[in-house]
Motif scaffolding. Structure first.
Motif, short mmCIF file in Angstrom:
data_model
loop_
_atom_site.label_atom_id
_atom_site.label_comp_id
_atom_site.label_asym_id
_atom_site.label_seq_id
_atom_site.Cartn_x
_atom_site.Cartn_y
_atom_site.Cartn_z
N LYS A 270 -12.00 12.31 -8.54
CA LYS A 270 -12.57 12.93 -9.38
C LYS A 270 -13.51 13.88 -8.39
N ASP A 271 -14.46 13.15 -7.64
CA ASP A 271 -15.38 13.91 -6.92
C ASP A 271 -14.81 14.76 -5.96
N SER A 272 -13.33 14.47 -5.39
CA SER A 272 -13.07 15.28 -4.45
C SER A 272 -12.08 16.46 -4.95
N GLY A 273 -12.37 16.68 -6.13
CA GLY A 273 -11.72 17.99 -6.84
C GLY A 273 -10.47 17.59 -7.85
N ARG A 274 -10.08 16.34 -8.21
CA ARG A 274 -9.15 15.97 -9.47
C ARG A 274 -7.74 16.27 -8.87
N ASP A 275 -6.83 16.03 -9.76
CA ASP A 275 -5.28 16.07 -9.31
C ASP A 275 -5.11 15.41 -8.11
N ARG A 276 -5.29 14.37 -7.85
CA ARG A 276 -5.11 13.61 -6.49
C ARG A 276 -5.08 12.12 -6.42
N VAL A 277 -4.56 11.42 -5.54
CA VAL A 277 -4.60 9.96 -5.41
C VAL A 277 -5.49 9.54 -4.47
N MET B 299 0.79 -1.08 0.04
CA MET B 299 0.01 -0.09 0.00
C MET B 299 1.05 1.20 0.16
N ALA B 300 1.93 1.23 0.93
CA ALA B 300 2.62 2.53 0.77
C ALA B 300 3.35 2.80 -0.36
N GLU B 301 3.94 1.67 -0.88
CA GLU B 301 4.95 1.86 -2.25
C GLU B 301 3.97 2.13 -3.29
N ALA B 302 2.64 1.76 -3.28
CA ALA B 302 1.74 1.89 -4.32
C ALA B 302 1.15 3.46 -4.44
N CYS B 303 1.11 3.97 -3.31
CA CYS B 303 0.59 5.26 -3.01
C CYS B 303 1.80 6.27 -3.46
N ARG B 304 2.98 5.84 -2.93
CA ARG B 304 4.18 6.80 -3.40
C ARG B 304 4.31 6.67 -4.84
N ALA B 305 4.24 5.98 -5.41
CA ALA B 305 4.37 5.59 -6.89
C ALA B 305 3.22 6.19 -7.59
N ALA B 306 2.05 6.12 -7.23
CA ALA B 306 0.93 6.91 -7.63
C ALA B 306 1.05 8.62 -7.56
N GLU B 307 1.57 8.98 -6.21
CA GLU B 307 1.81 10.59 -5.93
C GLU B 307 2.86 10.97 -6.96
N GLY C 8 -6.79 6.42 -9.22
CA GLY C 8 -7.38 5.26 -8.31
C GLY C 8 -6.21 4.18 -7.97
N VAL C 9 -6.28 3.65 -6.57
CA VAL C 9 -5.06 2.56 -6.26
C VAL C 9 -6.03 1.56 -5.72
N ALA C 10 -5.69 0.39 -6.19
CA ALA C 10 -6.32 -1.01 -5.55
C ALA C 10 -5.24 -1.93 -5.23
N LEU C 11 -5.24 -2.58 -3.94
CA LEU C 11 -4.18 -3.49 -3.45
C LEU C 11 -5.04 -4.90 -3.63
N PRO D 80 -2.91 10.97 5.30
CA PRO D 80 -1.97 11.83 4.70
C PRO D 80 -0.80 10.76 3.82
N SER D 81 -0.70 9.45 4.40
CA SER D 81 0.07 8.51 3.83
C SER D 81 -0.60 7.71 2.65
N ALA D 82 -1.84 8.07 2.45
CA ALA D 82 -2.57 7.34 1.45
C ALA D 82 -3.04 8.36 0.46
N GLU D 83 -3.17 9.41 0.56
CA GLU D 83 -3.67 10.52 -0.30
C GLU D 83 -2.85 11.74 -0.61
N SER D 84 -2.76 12.27 -1.63
CA SER D 84 -2.09 13.43 -1.71
C SER D 84 -3.14 14.49 -1.53
N ARG D 85 -2.68 15.68 -0.65
CA ARG D 85 -3.57 16.87 -0.39
C ARG D 85 -3.50 17.84 -1.20
N ASP D 86 -2.28 17.86 -2.36
CA ASP D 86 -2.44 18.88 -3.24
C ASP D 86 -3.57 18.84 -4.25
N SER D 87 -3.94 19.75 -4.89
CA SER D 87 -4.91 20.08 -5.72
C SER D 87 -4.45 20.86 -7.06
#
Length: 448
Positions: A416-423, A357-365, A390-393, A441-448
């Motif tokens: 998409k519903d949360s504002g796009r440009d995020r994981v 999970m951690a590595e997948a989210c880092r790669a997606a970010e 979107g990430v699935a394990l 924070p470890s699972a999703e980007s806060r940037d928009s």
């Protein structure tokens, strides 16, 4: 013939009489300058060669027979079919004899009829690309031929069109063979360097190893040089021997094209990535291995935000360039054994073997950030895009590919519903296992 059967539209007239709207002038300035300079050098050298080279019947006959043999190969290519994109052929088998047996002028002229034949018998390619390909072969052949005749001056003399000991002896002794091998390699290297240069100018971010600098290309070049030298020796002994060497060359060409057609059937023509069917096949194999070995695995679905707006604003050609740019950026940020494909439209899918999970989210970010920094120059402005991911394990959100894709798709809709440009990760529980909230924070980007 009447204009009603082959109408010339107003747009075609405009493009025909306005050079700025030609396909060449839609390329970067560096590419335009490179192509124009290369063609100008070829034309200048050909004009000088025509004035300084006296035509001989034996040379003309040899050139005609070699071109006719190449035309047979072109016709065989047409019957088999041609893949999209960059295509490797074995026409160098016929360029090398011209380089070694004829004056340099013929290296400039013989590519013209074969490339005209390819343009009108195989595939109507963009004209400036076809002209550029012919100019590259011509200049490479001229350079190699000039070097060969400088190393073996006055020894290649074509007295007749059927046999000649003077022209065959130069390729049958030690120094002659060494010079022939050197110049055949020089021809191949010049050809590769010029093509690679054009690719780098057109797509600076394209990695060399994915274009012309790889082991498979090196192997094909080696085969082409070896067969070309054999054809040159047989042609020097007697032009009738080309009837013996033509069938094996046709078989090699057919095998090469068949392999490229197989590859083309697995790839998306706009991005060069695996298409949806091929990606799914590879993904199922990796998934079965992960289940068998107990290794983690993740699936990402990447979607370009507001891609329709890009097409509506700048046109579909620019949209295709954006797709290619995103695909290239994603490929650069992934490991060699990660599996990436185009799922359809503006969506890409990524399989990350061995990723928790951690590595997948880092790669997606990392993918999200790098795509957001990408800027595609268009006229006087630049086009920028963002992506939602979107990430699935495996074992967390599903145990087969269908469940993982459905979970990643739900996560993508959440992004998409949360504002796009995020994981995002899926919110709901799957297969009875609790999932940590993607809002952490470890699972999703806060940037928009």
């Amino acid at each position: 013939m009447t204009l009603t059967r082959h109408p010339i539209t107003e747009r075609n007239r405009r493009v025909l009489f306005r050079p700025r709207e030609w396909a060449l002038f839609t390329q970067p300035r560096a590419v335009v300058g490179f192509v124009v300079a290369l063609v100008a050098v070829d034309v200048l050298l050909a004009a000088v060669g025509v004035c300084t080279t006296a035509p001989r019947a034996g040379e003309l006959l040899t050139a005609a027979v070699i071109v006719a043999s190449g035309a047979v190969c072109v016709e065989a290519m047409r019957r088999l079919g041609m893949p999209q994109g960059m295509v490797r052929d074995l026409l160098g088998v016929w360029w090398i004899p011209v380089v070694l047996l004829l004056p340099p002028l013929y290296s400039l002229l013989t590519p013209i009829p074969l490339y005209v034949l390819m343009q009108y018998r195989i595939q109507r390619a963009v004209m400036f690309r076809r002209v550029f390909s012919a100019a590259v072969v011509a200049l490479s052949g001229f350079s190699a031929s000039t070097v060969f005749h400088a190393l073996r001056p006055g020894q290649v003399v074509l007295l007749d069109g059927v046999a000649g000991s003077a022209r065959s002896s130069v390729l049958l002794n030690g120094p002659g063979i060494g010079a022939a091998v050197l110049c055949a390699v020089l021809f191949t290297v010049c050809n590769t360097v010029l093509i690679a240069g054009a690719i780098r100018l057109s797509v600076p971010e394209e990695p060399r190893r994915t274009t012309v600098w790889n082991s498979e290309s090196l192997l094909l070049d080696t085969v082409e040089v070896c067969v070309g030298l054999i054809v040159a020796v047989l042609c020097a002994l007697s032009l009738f021997l080309l009837l013996v060497v033509l069938p094996p060359v046709l078989l090699l060409q057919r095998s090469l094209l068949f392999q490229q057609l197989q590859t083309a059937a697995r790839t998306d023509p706009k991005t060069g990535l695996l298409n949806a069917v091929a990606w799914e096949r590879v993904a199922k194999t990796e998934l079965a291995r992960a289940l068998r070995t107990g290794c983690p695995l993740a699936v990402l679905i990447v979607d370009i935000d507001h891609f329709k707006k890009v097409n509506d604003t700048h046109g579909h050609l620019i949209g295709d360039q954006v797709l290619l740019g995103v695909a290239t950026t994603l490929s650069h940020q992934l490991r060699q054994y990660d599996v990436i494909g185009r799922f359809g439209g503006e969506e890409f899918v990524v399989l990350l073997p061995g990723a928790d999970m951690a590595e997948a989210c880092r790669a997606a970010e990392r993918l999200r950030t790098r795509v957001g920094r990408m800027a595609l120059p268009v006229n006087d402005t630049t086009v920028t895009v963002t992506v939602s991911i979107g990430v699935a394990l495996l074992r967390v959100h599903g145990r087969d590919l269908l469940e993982l894709m459905a979970a990643a798709d739900l996560a993508l809709y959440r992004a998409k519903d949360s504002g796009r440009d995020r994981v995002c990760l899926p919110v709901a529980k799957s297969v009875g296992v609790s999932v940590r909230s993607a809002d952490e924070p470890s699972a999703e980007s806060r940037d928009s």
